[in-house]
Design a protein around this motif. Sequence first.
Motif, mmCIF file in Angstrom:
data_model
loop_
_atom_site.group_PDB
_atom_site.id
_atom_site.type_symbol
_atom_site.label_atom_id
_atom_site.label_comp_id
_atom_site.label_asym_id
_atom_site.label_seq_id
_atom_site.Cartn_x
_atom_site.Cartn_y
_atom_site.Cartn_z
ATOM 1 N N ARG A 1 0.794 -1.141 -0.072
ATOM 2 C CA ARG A 1 -0.046 0.197 0.207
ATOM 3 C C ARG A 1 1.105 1.241 -0.023
ATOM 4 N NH1 ARG A 1 -2.775 -3.664 3.174
ATOM 5 N NH2 ARG A 1 -5.480 -3.618 1.977
ATOM 6 N N GLU A 2 2.039 1.328 -0.273
ATOM 7 C CA GLU A 2 3.202 2.575 -0.305
ATOM 8 C C GLU A 2 3.984 1.805 -0.969
ATOM 9 O OE1 GLU A 2 4.487 3.245 3.743
ATOM 10 O OE2 GLU A 2 2.431 3.273 4.827
ATOM 11 N N LEU A 3 4.124 3.029 -1.290
ATOM 12 C CA LEU A 3 5.100 2.937 -2.709
ATOM 13 C C LEU A 3 6.417 4.137 -2.110
ATOM 14 C CD1 LEU A 3 3.020 2.522 -5.422
ATOM 15 C CD2 LEU A 3 4.077 0.818 -4.951
ATOM 16 N N ARG A 4 7.649 3.791 -2.885
ATOM 17 C CA ARG A 4 8.357 4.846 -2.511
ATOM 18 C C ARG A 4 8.774 6.418 -4.375
ATOM 19 N NH1 ARG A 4 13.725 1.802 1.034
ATOM 20 N NH2 ARG A 4 11.972 1.120 2.649
ATOM 21 N N ALA A 5 8.837 5.250 -5.019
ATOM 22 C CA ALA A 5 9.282 6.146 -6.799
ATOM 23 C C ALA A 5 7.975 6.314 -6.695
ATOM 24 C CB ALA A 5 10.002 5.099 -7.496
ATOM 25 N N HIS A 6 8.011 7.284 -8.120
ATOM 26 C CA HIS A 6 6.958 8.302 -8.194
ATOM 27 C C HIS A 6 6.600 8.223 -9.576
ATOM 28 C CE1 HIS A 6 5.653 9.513 -4.466
ATOM 29 N NE2 HIS A 6 6.406 9.635 -4.327
ATOM 30 N N VAL B 1 5.220 -6.728 -14.419
ATOM 31 C CA VAL B 1 4.436 -5.724 -15.155
ATOM 32 C C VAL B 1 5.154 -5.246 -13.353
ATOM 33 C CG1 VAL B 1 3.133 -4.071 -15.752
ATOM 34 C CG2 VAL B 1 3.708 -6.008 -16.835
ATOM 35 N N LEU B 2 6.266 -3.811 -13.379
ATOM 36 C CA LEU B 2 6.005 -2.792 -12.014
ATOM 37 C C LEU B 2 5.610 -1.834 -12.805
ATOM 38 C CD1 LEU B 2 9.105 -4.975 -13.055
ATOM 39 C CD2 LEU B 2 8.822 -4.401 -10.578
ATOM 40 N N VAL B 3 4.797 -1.019 -11.588
ATOM 41 C CA VAL B 3 4.696 0.228 -11.216
ATOM 42 C C VAL B 3 5.515 1.109 -9.830
ATOM 43 C CG1 VAL B 3 3.252 2.212 -10.571
ATOM 44 C CG2 VAL B 3 2.648 0.145 -12.647
ATOM 45 N N ASP B 4 6.632 1.761 -10.021
ATOM 46 C CA ASP B 4 7.258 2.758 -8.963
ATOM 47 C C ASP B 4 8.237 1.288 -8.502
ATOM 48 O OD1 ASP B 4 6.015 5.118 -9.415
ATOM 49 O OD2 ASP B 4 4.961 4.859 -7.958
ATOM 50 N N GLY B 5 8.733 -0.230 -8.626
ATOM 51 C CA GLY B 5 9.373 -0.607 -8.160
ATOM 52 C C GLY B 5 8.432 -1.484 -7.790
ATOM 53 N N LEU C 1 -2.829 0.999 -7.067
ATOM 54 C CA LEU C 1 -2.208 0.950 -8.788
ATOM 55 C C LEU C 1 -3.157 1.830 -9.307
ATOM 56 C CD1 LEU C 1 -0.680 -0.412 -10.964
ATOM 57 C CD2 LEU C 1 -2.836 -1.589 -10.828
ATOM 58 N N TRP C 2 -4.657 1.496 -8.847
ATOM 59 C CA TRP C 2 -5.416 3.226 -9.954
ATOM 60 C C TRP C 2 -5.210 4.144 -9.790
ATOM 61 C CZ3 TRP C 2 -9.047 -1.610 -8.765
ATOM 62 C CH2 TRP C 2 -9.021 -2.856 -9.518
ATOM 63 N N GLN C 3 -5.108 4.434 -8.598
ATOM 64 C CA GLN C 3 -4.911 6.268 -8.049
ATOM 65 C C GLN C 3 -4.103 6.525 -8.939
ATOM 66 O OE1 GLN C 3 -4.841 6.407 -4.443
ATOM 67 N NE2 GLN C 3 -7.291 5.431 -3.722
ATOM 68 N N ARG C 4 -3.391 5.522 -9.732
ATOM 69 C CA ARG C 4 -1.478 6.177 -9.508
ATOM 70 C C ARG C 4 -2.077 6.703 -11.856
ATOM 71 N NH1 ARG C 4 3.149 6.646 -6.936
ATOM 72 N NH2 ARG C 4 2.654 6.208 -4.910
ATOM 73 N N ILE C 5 -2.736 5.656 -12.163
ATOM 74 C CA ILE C 5 -3.184 5.408 -13.202
ATOM 75 C C ILE C 5 -4.170 6.110 -14.019
ATOM 76 C CG2 ILE C 5 -3.293 3.733 -15.523
ATOM 77 C CD1 ILE C 5 -1.542 1.849 -13.685
ATOM 78 N N GLY C 6 -3.972 7.115 -15.587
ATOM 79 C CA GLY C 6 -4.684 7.758 -15.649
ATOM 80 C C GLY C 6 -5.190 6.976 -17.053
ATOM 81 N N ALA D 1 -8.697 12.173 -17.957
ATOM 82 C CA ALA D 1 -8.077 11.382 -17.101
ATOM 83 C C ALA D 1 -6.601 12.038 -16.471
ATOM 84 C CB ALA D 1 -6.682 10.415 -18.185
ATOM 85 N N LEU D 2 -7.427 13.385 -17.518
ATOM 86 C CA LEU D 2 -6.135 15.267 -16.653
ATOM 87 C C LEU D 2 -6.862 14.818 -14.755
ATOM 88 C CD1 LEU D 2 -5.821 16.695 -20.011
ATOM 89 C CD2 LEU D 2 -3.827 16.002 -18.949
ATOM 90 N N VAL D 3 -8.275 14.982 -14.713
ATOM 91 C CA VAL D 3 -8.552 15.507 -13.801
ATOM 92 C C VAL D 3 -8.154 14.765 -12.839
ATOM 93 C CG1 VAL D 3 -11.011 15.654 -12.643
ATOM 94 C CG2 VAL D 3 -10.696 16.554 -14.961
ATOM 95 N N ARG D 4 -7.915 13.523 -12.566
ATOM 96 C CA ARG D 4 -7.355 12.475 -11.819
ATOM 97 C C ARG D 4 -5.923 12.894 -11.501
ATOM 98 N NH1 ARG D 4 -8.833 6.558 -11.594
ATOM 99 N NH2 ARG D 4 -8.841 5.850 -9.962
ATOM 100 N N ARG D 5 -5.213 14.059 -12.206
ATOM 101 C CA ARG D 5 -3.946 13.924 -11.636
ATOM 102 C C ARG D 5 -2.901 12.491 -11.233
ATOM 103 N NH1 ARG D 5 -3.095 18.967 -12.267
ATOM 104 N NH2 ARG D 5 -4.849 21.063 -11.734
ATOM 105 N N PRO D 6 -2.768 11.971 -12.814
ATOM 106 C CA PRO D 6 -2.226 10.728 -11.802
ATOM 107 C C PRO D 6 -0.468 10.762 -12.150
ATOM 108 C CG PRO D 6 -3.410 9.975 -14.040
ATOM 109 C CD PRO D 6 -3.484 11.815 -13.625
#
Length: 581
Positions: free
Chosen positions: A330-335, A396-400, A411-416, A489-494
């Motif tokens: 639930r916590e990620l370091r990279a962005h 497939v890795l997102v932020d490591g 995951l979905w909060q970081r993706i638009g 997608a832009l409104v979400r600011r992913p």
Amino acid sequence: MGDLVLIRLLRTHLRPYRQELTIVLVLQLIGTVASLYLPSLNADIIDFGVVRGDTGYILKTGGWMLTVTVLQILCSGGAVFFSARAAMGFGRDVRAAVFSRVGQFSAREVAQFGAPSLITRTTNDVQQVQLLVVLVCTVLVTAPIMCVAGIVLALREDVGLSWLLLVCVPVLLIAIGLIVTRMVPQFRLMQERIDQVNRVLREQLSGIRVVRAFVRERAETQRFGAANTTLTDTALRVGRLQALIFPTVMLILNASSVAVLWFGSHRVDAGEMQIGALTAFLNYLLQILASVMMATFISIMIPRAAVCAERLNEVLDTESSVRPPLAPVRELRAHGQVEFRGVEFRYPGAAEPVLRDISFQARAGTTTAIVGSTGAGKTTLLSLVPRLIDVTAGEVLVDGVDVRELDPDVLWQRIGLVPQRAYLFTGTVASNLRYGNPDATDEELWEALEIAQAKDFVEAMTGGLEATIAQGGTNVSGGQRQRLAIARALVRRPEVYLFDDSFSALDLATDAALRRALRPHTRDAAVVVVAQRVSTILDADRILVLDNGSIVGAGTHHELLATCPTYQEIVHSQLTPEEAA
């Protein structure tokens, strides 16, 4: 097998309604006892009131019969009320369970069942099982008690006519059983035919513009007519069998009544039986046969409900190929970083994988473009990032972190994601844009619309942000739908933007203006773009060339022009040498 599945479905989803079902059981027992008591009272009136001319006894016993009848009516009404309450709740819960399970499906499972079939299962199939629940609550309790108790009470009135029971009841059961066994396969076929009609109708409504553009109205009408005819023919076969049940029941019922009166009259004439007892025996026989007849309603519904229960359980028992992690991160370091490591994707049973040995990185602040011929696997590759489908090999890795280990919400909060087919929901422009961020202000919505080059046409619409959007966005053009989807997608600011051929419906000027406006807004995010038009991705930081599921080239536009024949073919098919340079 179908009956066992039906029992399992009922047991699972009727558990919360045990209180209502207990009340129904009690009321049905009281009502059944009252119904069985009435013929005995009627016999007493005839034998001890009418024959002896005792008016007081007749009035007293008649009043008691009236009281018992009122009690029977109240119990029946209460039983119907609580059984309907349980059945409606059962239907609501099953629909919710099916909808929830379908919401967990990946694209693979949705394609496996098909959208029309899933709609039929959620509506028609649930309704059939729900109707069975009502009948079970109101009939299944009454019928066996009335049948067994009726036999006992009929024998108490006169044992000499008991042989009629041994003949009439088995004959009725055998006759109904023969009909019902022929109905089971027809019910299964009928549900499949309903799926087929829904599928054809959905295709025609969704593709109405294509139908009219190619002047295929007559052909589509014939196609729907063929599906409709097959459904009608199957329904007629089922209807004929259903129609055969009631004449069969009435024939046996009337023949049994005549037999009781014929043989009973001889016993009355011989002094072996009283008239009241004969009347009571006839009533009990009719109640016994009526209980069998009521059970036939269940026997009619059970086969179809069993088929529907099988279809519902197929959905409920199907596990999504995209499974939530057991210990989610639930916590990620990279962005804003996406990485593919040796990724392969293969559909079940396929001889060759759609994607093979895909490895690359998309870092924050960079734009990675993916190009390739039709069927190269571009959309499939992009679908792996938000876990619309899962890899069959590799990572497939997102932020490591492997996306299969990430909490889905994180995951979905970081993706638009802007899909290839821009879809809008029934509502307003604002409600569709806030789909990505429910807390977005009107100012943020207008900013996103301006970046997506959609502000002008939204301002021109009646109501602006509150302008009505029809289902699927059919009241706006294809290009407008794409721009609204981009704004969403832009409104979400992913932190990761995924554009799946999201600029194909835009003219070149709007495309260029939109990409210019996007750069400052996405400068801190990783952007992955699938494109058909090379002009859209000329300035990408890195371009990946897919061919037959593999990366055959990677680099900038100028590097690929010099080193990748596949990219050269794509570019030369779209741009002049001057534009390509």
